[in-house]
Each structure stands twice: as C-alpha cells, then as structure tokens.
Design an enzyme around this catalytic site. Structure first.
Site, short mmCIF file in Angstrom:
data_model
loop_
_atom_site.label_atom_id
_atom_site.label_comp_id
_atom_site.label_asym_id
_atom_site.label_seq_id
_atom_site.Cartn_x
_atom_site.Cartn_y
_atom_site.Cartn_z
N ASP A 43 0.86 -1.18 0.00
CA ASP A 43 0.00 0.00 0.00
C ASP A 43 0.90 1.23 0.00
OD1 ASP A 43 -3.26 0.10 0.78
OD2 ASP A 43 -2.16 2.02 0.93
N VAL A 67 5.65 -0.71 1.53
CA VAL A 67 5.11 0.58 1.08
C VAL A 67 5.60 0.87 -0.33
CG1 VAL A 67 5.05 3.06 1.54
CG2 VAL A 67 5.03 1.43 3.44
N TYR A 162 -14.22 6.25 -14.08
CA TYR A 162 -14.37 4.93 -13.45
C TYR A 162 -14.90 3.92 -14.47
CZ TYR A 162 -15.23 1.71 -9.53
OH TYR A 162 -15.20 0.65 -8.65
N LYS A 166 -12.44 0.75 -15.74
CA LYS A 166 -12.81 -0.61 -15.36
C LYS A 166 -13.15 -1.45 -16.61
CE LYS A 166 -12.25 -0.30 -10.90
NZ LYS A 166 -11.21 -1.09 -10.20
N THR A 197 -18.37 -0.58 1.89
CA THR A 197 -16.95 -0.55 2.28
C THR A 197 -16.54 0.87 2.67
OG1 THR A 197 -16.22 -0.08 0.04
CG2 THR A 197 -16.39 -2.42 0.65
N1 NAD Z 1 -16.59 -0.68 -2.57
C1 NAD Z 1 -17.28 -0.87 -3.64
O1 NAD Z 1 -18.51 -0.65 -3.64
C2 NAD Z 1 -16.61 -1.36 -4.89
C3 NAD Z 1 -17.43 -1.77 -5.91
C4 NAD Z 1 -16.85 -2.23 -7.09
C5 NAD Z 1 -15.48 -2.28 -7.20
N2 NAD Z 1 -14.69 -1.87 -6.18
C6 NAD Z 1 -13.23 -1.91 -6.37
O2 NAD Z 1 -12.55 -2.43 -5.24
C7 NAD Z 1 -11.24 -1.87 -5.20
C8 NAD Z 1 -10.89 -1.18 -3.91
O3 NAD Z 1 -11.54 -1.68 -2.84
P1 NAD Z 1 -11.07 -1.36 -1.35
O4 NAD Z 1 -12.32 -1.52 -0.57
O5 NAD Z 1 -9.88 -2.18 -1.00
O6 NAD Z 1 -10.62 0.20 -1.40
P2 NAD Z 1 -9.75 1.06 -0.38
O7 NAD Z 1 -9.71 2.43 -0.97
O8 NAD Z 1 -10.25 0.89 1.01
O9 NAD Z 1 -8.29 0.40 -0.42
C9 NAD Z 1 -7.43 0.58 -1.49
C10 NAD Z 1 -6.04 0.81 -0.98
O10 NAD Z 1 -5.22 1.14 -2.11
C11 NAD Z 1 -4.27 2.07 -1.70
N3 NAD Z 1 -3.74 2.81 -2.85
C12 NAD Z 1 -4.35 3.78 -3.56
N4 NAD Z 1 -3.54 4.23 -4.52
C13 NAD Z 1 -2.38 3.53 -4.42
C14 NAD Z 1 -1.16 3.53 -5.14
N5 NAD Z 1 -0.95 4.37 -6.15
N6 NAD Z 1 -0.18 2.68 -4.76
C15 NAD Z 1 -0.36 1.83 -3.71
N7 NAD Z 1 -1.52 1.78 -2.99
C16 NAD Z 1 -2.51 2.62 -3.35
C17 NAD Z 1 -5.00 2.97 -0.70
O11 NAD Z 1 -4.09 3.61 0.19
C18 NAD Z 1 -5.93 1.99 0.01
O12 NAD Z 1 -5.40 1.55 1.24
C19 NAD Z 1 -11.16 -0.83 -6.29
O13 NAD Z 1 -10.50 -1.34 -7.42
C20 NAD Z 1 -12.62 -0.54 -6.56
O14 NAD Z 1 -12.84 -0.01 -7.84
C21 NAD Z 1 -15.23 -1.40 -5.02
#
Ligand code: NAD
Length: 268
Positions: A43, A67, A162, A166, A197
């Site tokens: 992350d 990281v 988005y 996707k 989430t």
């Molecule tokens: N929650 C929903 O309703 C939903 C629905 C469909 C798809 N998704 C997909 O699920 C995925 C994310 O879900 P999540 O709940 O884990 O999200 P989240 O945002 O809680 O976690 C994503 C993590 O990625 C990290 N991150 C962001 N940019 C980064 C980078 N450049 N380098 C390294 N780390 C980075 C962030 O710090 C974060 O901790 C996404 O691809 C999203 O499109 C979510």
C-alpha cells in the site's frame, strides 16, 4: 475448508483500507492468509499496509507490509523483487487498487480523468508487467484484477473515468489471459457490485450523489437497488478472489466473475 492456497505466496496491491473497517484489499489479504498463503501487503499508506499485515500476524498467519506507489514502474519492480527475496516466489497477484472520482465527461476534471487511468489501470498494467515474468519462470501463477460492475453498464452514478478504466481493465484481463493461457498463468477479474466498504463511505462525492451527503440515506438507497435487498461487503469480494486464485479455478481464465446480488441483471 482450510488451506485452499496453502503455502502459496500472494502479492496484494492495495492491501490497506482507506478508512476504518473492512475494505476489499484488506479482506482479500486476510482471507488468502487464512487459507494458508504468505502475503505481501502493499500500500502507499504505510499505516494501512502495516495494519493489514498485523491483523494477519495476530491470527497466526504470515505477512509483511511493503510501502510503494503502484503507479511507479520502478517501485512495482522493487515490490516484485522484495516479494521474491522474502518468500521465494509469487504465485498469486491481486490488483485491487482503485478510485472512483465522480463526474460525467463534462464535469470530470482532466486531472481526475488522468488520475483514474493512473490509479485504476496503470497499476494493474504495471503489476502484471512486472510479476508475469516471475510467474513464467515458475511455470504457474494466478492473477485476479478487481474491476467493477461499472465496467459493464451505467450503474447509477456519473463517473466517466471509473466506467472507462474498469472496462479497459476487463479487456486487458481477457486478452492477457489468452496470451499466457498456455504458459501456466491464469488471469481473471472480479466485478463487485454495490458493496458497503470504507471506500464508498469515505467518498464525500458518492454520498453527495446518492443522498445529499447523508451516508445512511446512501446505504438505504444502495440496499434498495439490489435484487437481494442489500449491498455486499468486502468478504464477498475476498471469497470470489480466493476461488479464482486457488486451484479450484484451475480451468478458468479470462472471466469476469460478477459479485453483485443480482443488480447487473436488473432492468428497473
Ligand atoms: N466498494 C465498492 O462498492 C466497490 C465496488 C466495485 C469495485 N470496487 C473496487 O474495489 C477496489 C478497492 O476496494 P477497497 O475496498 O480495498 O478500497 P480502499 O480504498 O479501502 O483500499 C485501497 C487501498 O489502495 C491504496 N492505494 C491507492 N492508490 C495507491 C497507489 N498508487 N499505490 C499503492 N496503494 C494505493 C490505498 O491507500 C488503500 O489503502 C477498487 O479497485 C474498486 O474499484 C469497489
């Protein structure tokens, strides 16, 4: 059922969570560890990576936090090297990183369009670019890209970046899957629907779009949209990811596994 990915090494990109609670990446990392994998939790937020790794360690699993900014080719190459140095292989790669900047083509800023492509699509490209050579050397690997049902159709919110990123991720998944199918690497996508989430909870713009900034109103509206009557959660995404990452899915490649309580099939 235990040990479904026993002794496999999993690299989870975006393994933290944007806020308190269970995001998809965090639940995926923990689920893979519960099923026997050693997990590198990557992350860009050090505290988020550490939190997930600590949760796994507290349950008796094996994990390290790392990281990195996954939009940087050099940093993703370094992640791959660190994972191989630490665990000796990369058997599973999960590309989970994603953001959902709100705005249709007129409203969305050029900066947010570029940011969506960098964070949603380039991270997936770089993850596969740098990890596939390692998987080829091993003769096997499973990659799971976390897409969205927004890749398939309008999902109720105007977010052009988005939708586009996707959809592109799905096609990158399909075509790369065909390219590597004969060489032991399976590549699939999970398409979550409306999930409850921290990512959704912490997006002020989404809450604004759904319920004039009222989070509870947004949850109610999202629940009501789904044929099953409620949103899914991060564990639903994690369980689908686990299946595709495991040998149970050994004859499955290039698919889009929709995890959405039926919403994609609904007309009105
Ligand atoms: N929650 C929903 O309703 C939903 C629905 C469909 C798809 N998704 C997909 O699920 C995925 C994310 O879900 P999540 O709940 O884990 O999200 P989240 O945002 O809680 O976690 C994503 C993590 O990625 C990290 N991150 C962001 N940019 C980064 C980078 N450049 N380098 C390294 N780390 C980075 C962030 O710090 C974060 O901790 C996404 O691809 C999203 O499109 C979510």
């Amino acid at each position: 059922m235990n040990g479904r990915v026993q002794d496999r090494t999993a690299l989870v990109m975006g393994a933290g969570s944007i806020g308190p609670g269970w995001g998809n990446g965090k639940a995926i990392a923990v689920t893979l560890a519960r099923q026997g994998a050693q997990v590198m939790c990557v992350d860009r937020d050090p505290a988020a990576a550490e939190e997930t790794a600590a949760l796994i360690a507290a349950e008796g699993g094996t994990a390290v936090a790392h990281v990195a900014d996954a939009t940087s080719s050099d940093q993703v190459a370094a992640v791959r090297d660190a994972c191989v140095d630490r665990f000796g292989s990369i058997d599973i790669l999960v590309n989970n990183i994603g953001i959902a900047p709100v705005g249709g083509v007129v409203e969305l800023s050029v900066e947010d369009w570029d940011r969506a492509f960098d964070i949603n699509l380039k991270t997936c490209f770089l993850g596969m670019k740098h990890v596939i050579p390692q998987m080829l050397a091993q003769g096997r690997g499973a990659i799971v890209n976390i897409s969205s049902v927004a890749s398939l159709r309008w999902s109720g919110v105007a977010y052009a970046g988005y939708y586009s990123t996707k959809a592109a991720m799905n096609h990158l998944t399909r075509t790369t899957a065909v390219e590597y199918a004969a060489r032991g690497i399976r590549i699939n996508a999970v398409l979550p629907g409306l999930m409850r989430t921290p990512m959704v909870e912490n997006s002020g713009a989404l809450a604004q779009d759904y319920g004039a900034g009222d989070i509870e109103a947004m949850w109610r509206k999202r629940d009501a949209q789904v044929p099953m009557g409620h949103m899914g959660d991060a564990w639903d995404v994690a369980n689908a990811t686990l299946f595709l990452a495991s040998d149970e899915a050994r004859y499955i490649t290039g698919i889009e596994l929709v995890v959405d309580g039926g919403i994609t099939l609904k007309f009105a």
